[in-house]
Design an enzyme around this catalytic site. Structure first.
Site, mmCIF file in Angstrom:
data_model
loop_
_atom_site.group_PDB
_atom_site.id
_atom_site.type_symbol
_atom_site.label_atom_id
_atom_site.label_comp_id
_atom_site.label_asym_id
_atom_site.label_seq_id
_atom_site.Cartn_x
_atom_site.Cartn_y
_atom_site.Cartn_z
ATOM 1 N N ASP A 1 59.507 60.050 -34.307
ATOM 2 C CA ASP A 1 58.453 59.055 -34.501
ATOM 3 C C ASP A 1 59.031 57.821 -35.205
ATOM 4 O O ASP A 1 60.172 57.449 -34.941
ATOM 5 C CB ASP A 1 57.313 59.693 -35.315
ATOM 6 C CG ASP A 1 55.942 59.142 -34.968
ATOM 7 O OD1 ASP A 1 55.709 57.958 -35.264
ATOM 8 O OD2 ASP A 1 55.122 59.881 -34.411
ATOM 9 N N HIS B 1 53.152 55.584 -38.979
ATOM 10 C CA HIS B 1 52.660 56.572 -38.021
ATOM 11 C C HIS B 1 53.310 57.943 -38.192
ATOM 12 O O HIS B 1 52.651 58.979 -38.206
ATOM 13 C CB HIS B 1 52.926 56.009 -36.619
ATOM 14 C CG HIS B 1 52.400 56.782 -35.478
ATOM 15 N ND1 HIS B 1 53.117 57.789 -34.860
ATOM 16 C CD2 HIS B 1 51.241 56.674 -34.792
ATOM 17 C CE1 HIS B 1 52.419 58.272 -33.854
ATOM 18 N NE2 HIS B 1 51.275 57.607 -33.786
ATOM 19 N N SER C 1 47.857 61.311 -30.869
ATOM 20 C CA SER C 1 48.925 61.432 -31.867
ATOM 21 C C SER C 1 48.520 62.330 -33.019
ATOM 22 O O SER C 1 49.361 62.967 -33.642
ATOM 23 C CB SER C 1 49.277 60.060 -32.442
ATOM 24 O OG SER C 1 50.188 59.375 -31.641
#
Length: 603
Positions: A186, A245, A424
């Protein structure tokens, strides 16, 4: 008690994630990745032309991934691959150069400065005409798939709520994920005290400084410096803030638990290896391919051996088009080494067959559900989806998925927590479950992990047009199935709101338990959700079926904070489980009122 009333809730700030066009706090491709990547390149970055290649006709490509057949000299010799690139460039009339060898053995080749669509097509044609070439695919730009928006376990409906939670507490009776490392491929990791104890070695695989924005290329530091961008960059008219994220995803999997703060991780005994592949404007297939290879214990040239090999990989990222041969090769290699690969279905409200790596083989593809158990409005769907998990919807902030984050709009600032939504957020629920399973039964193969998750799923509580795989994952049932033994983990809940009068008589909310037999456990968990403007006024009790009273919370004149959102543990082993249990709440002082929003019992 206080002399003036306040409506402050002290909750984490709401964050809204929109498309690649506005990565204000996380990134989501709401349009196809093809369209997104075909926008203007970031300042100083090479132009991204459109080329028709195997993976996705019309997919932008500024460089190519070339896989040679095993007998070809170019399959093993960088010198031979470089000579071949030069020769094919000469034939096509283009400047083609060998860049590096990927972990799968494929070659990454540059296409020169600002090639046109026709230029790229000519080079592709030369490679395709070579019988020693197994495949040639574009090095595509991928995007994180999330739509963002507490710090307390009671707000994590996705773990325990009876309607559409994933029934995680019952799995904790059997395992917490110890002995398993999960690689989060990520944006990297920004330091957070509610996650730090579970972080092990990772790697930064971003090779281009225009994407990495940390001043260098690949190195052993997977720290997330932020992925913000200015207006006009990343093909977007307006700028966007950093998303953090990867840190949000990691917290869902393995945030520290039972530490008196923050959120609980699904596999909180597991470790997280942050593997950075996404930076400014996204990340390339070539970097992701090497990350998959390295995380699973494969060898990548120029990168030290991985000391913390992952048995589970989480990829909450993706783009448009078919699964390329190059990406599939990396995934197959990881699975052959015993690593389960979990990927997001995508957030475009379309068939996931059009999203990669969701459409790759040998992966567990995850769709997202809302708090009522319906397919989330944004979630992709279709026959390639394997399973659904909570992804949340943040039109109401508390209906999102709460996890670890950072408050920095550009560079890291103070740690915090926030609600996000997206596939996600659904994906790490399944990665966390896979870690629990591998901890409970280390002999499980990736195929067995997938099969057990699907065969032990429960019917989706809501609706899913288009297909959401086997249903909603059930952590307690799945872990019990692979480990054996007994795990109840059943949750009984009341969602009927009850008004709490100011300085008045006690109110009660009932929950009836039947069919369990025997006594309640010594670790009966009581989840409470109360909205109140001065929680120190409140006394909260659990009343057993025989009338026995267990004090959960006493009044306190010095506790002026809002709300009671908490989970209490009660030794109820002397009580019969079946019967009507009651939560009793009384306001003991003047000036403030509130609501008992709901509560639950987890056996």
């Amino acid at each position: 008690m206080r002399t003036s009333s306040s409506t402050s809730r002290g909750s984490s700030p709401r964050r809204k994630l929109i498309s690649v066009a506005a990565l204000s706090v996380a990134l989501l491709t709401t349009a196809s990745a093809q369209a997104a990547v075909a926008q203007d390149a970031p300042s100083g970055a090479p132009a991204v032309p459109t080329a028709r290649t195997e993976a996705a006709p019309g997919t932008p490509a500024e460089r190519l991934i070339v896989g040679y057949k095993s007998g070809a000299a170019e399959a093993k010799s960088d010198k031979a691959a470089a000579a071949d690139a030069a020769a094919k460039g000469e034939k096509a009339g283009e400047d083609v150069g060998f860049r590096r060898r990927l972990g799968t053995g494929a070659a990454l080749v540059d296409l020169g400065a600002k090639p046109t669509t026709a230029d790229v097509a000519d080079v592709v044609a030369e490679y395709r005409a070579d019988p020693q070439v197994a495949y040639v695919v574009p090095d595509r730009l991928n995007k994180p798939l999330a739509t963002p928006n507490d710090t307390e376990y009671g707000r994590q409906w996705d773990l325990f709520e009876s309607t559409a939670g994933m029934r995680v507490p019952g799995a904790w009776d059997l395992t917490t994920g110890s002995g398993v490392t999960v690689a989060v491929i990520d944006t990297g990791y920004v330091t957070h005290s509610d996650l730090a104890a579970n972080i092990v070695g990772g790697y930064d695989f971003i090779s281009d400084t225009a994407v990495s924005v940390d001043g260098d290329g690949r190195d052993g530091n997977p720290a997330d410096p932020g992925d913000w961008y200015a207006a006009g960059e990343c093909g977007q008219a307006t700028g966007g803030s950093s998303s953090w994220h990867g840190t949000h995803v990691a917290g869902t999997i393995a945030a520290a638990t039972n530490n008196g703060k923050g959120v609980a991780g699904i596999a909180y005994g597991a470790k997280i290896s942050p593997v950075r592949v996404l930076g400014k404007c996204g990340g390339y297939d070539s970097d992701i391919i090497d990350a998959i290879t390295w995380a699973s214990g494969g060898t990548v040239s120029g990168v030290p051996a991985n000391a913390d090999v992952a048995k589970v990989i989480n990829m909450s990222l993706g783009g448009g088009g078919a699964c390329s041969t190059a990406t599939q090769s990396a995934i197959d290699g990881a699975v052959s080494r015993g690593t389960t690969v979990v990927v997001a279905a995508g957030n475009e409200n379309r068939n996931a067959a059009n999203s990669s790596p969701a459409n790759c083989g040998n992966v567990i593809t995850v769709a997202a559900t809302d708090r009522s158990g319906n397919r989330a409005s944004y979630s992709n769907y279709g026959t390639i989806v394997d399973i659904a998990a909570p992804g949340g919807e943040t039109a109401t902030a508390a209906n999102g998925i709460l996890s670890t984050l950072n408050s920095g709009a550009r560079t890291p600032s103070t740690e915090n927590y926030a609600y996000y939504q997206g596939t996600s957020m659904a994906t790490p629920h399944i990665a966390g479950l896979a870690a629990l399973m591998k901890s409970a039964n280390p002999a499980l193969t990736p195929a067995q992990v997938e099969s057990a998750i699907k065969s032990n799923a429960r019917a989706l509580p809501g609706t899913c047009s288009g297909g959401c795989g086997a249903g909603l994952a059930d952590a307690a049932k799945t872990v019990q199935a692979v480990k054996g033994g007994t795990s109840t983990g059943s949750t009984y809940a009341s969602t009927t709101a009850v008004a709490i009068p100011d300085n008045g008589s006690a109110v009660e909310s009932p929950i009836t338990v039947s069919g369990r037999g025997g006594n309640a456990p010594s670790g009966l968990r009581v989840g409470v959700d109360i909205t109140h403007t001065y929680r120190g006024d409140l006394v909260v009790d659990l009343v057993a079926p025989d009338g026995s009273v267990y004090r959960l919370k006493s009044a306190s004149g010095s506790d002026s904070a809002d709300d009671v959102v908490a989970t209490y543990t009660v030794d109820a082993s002397g009580e019969t489980a079946d019967g009507t249990w009651r939560l009793r709440v009384r306001d003991t002082a003047s000036y403030d009122t509130g609501w008992l929003n709901g509560w639950q019992l987890t056996f």
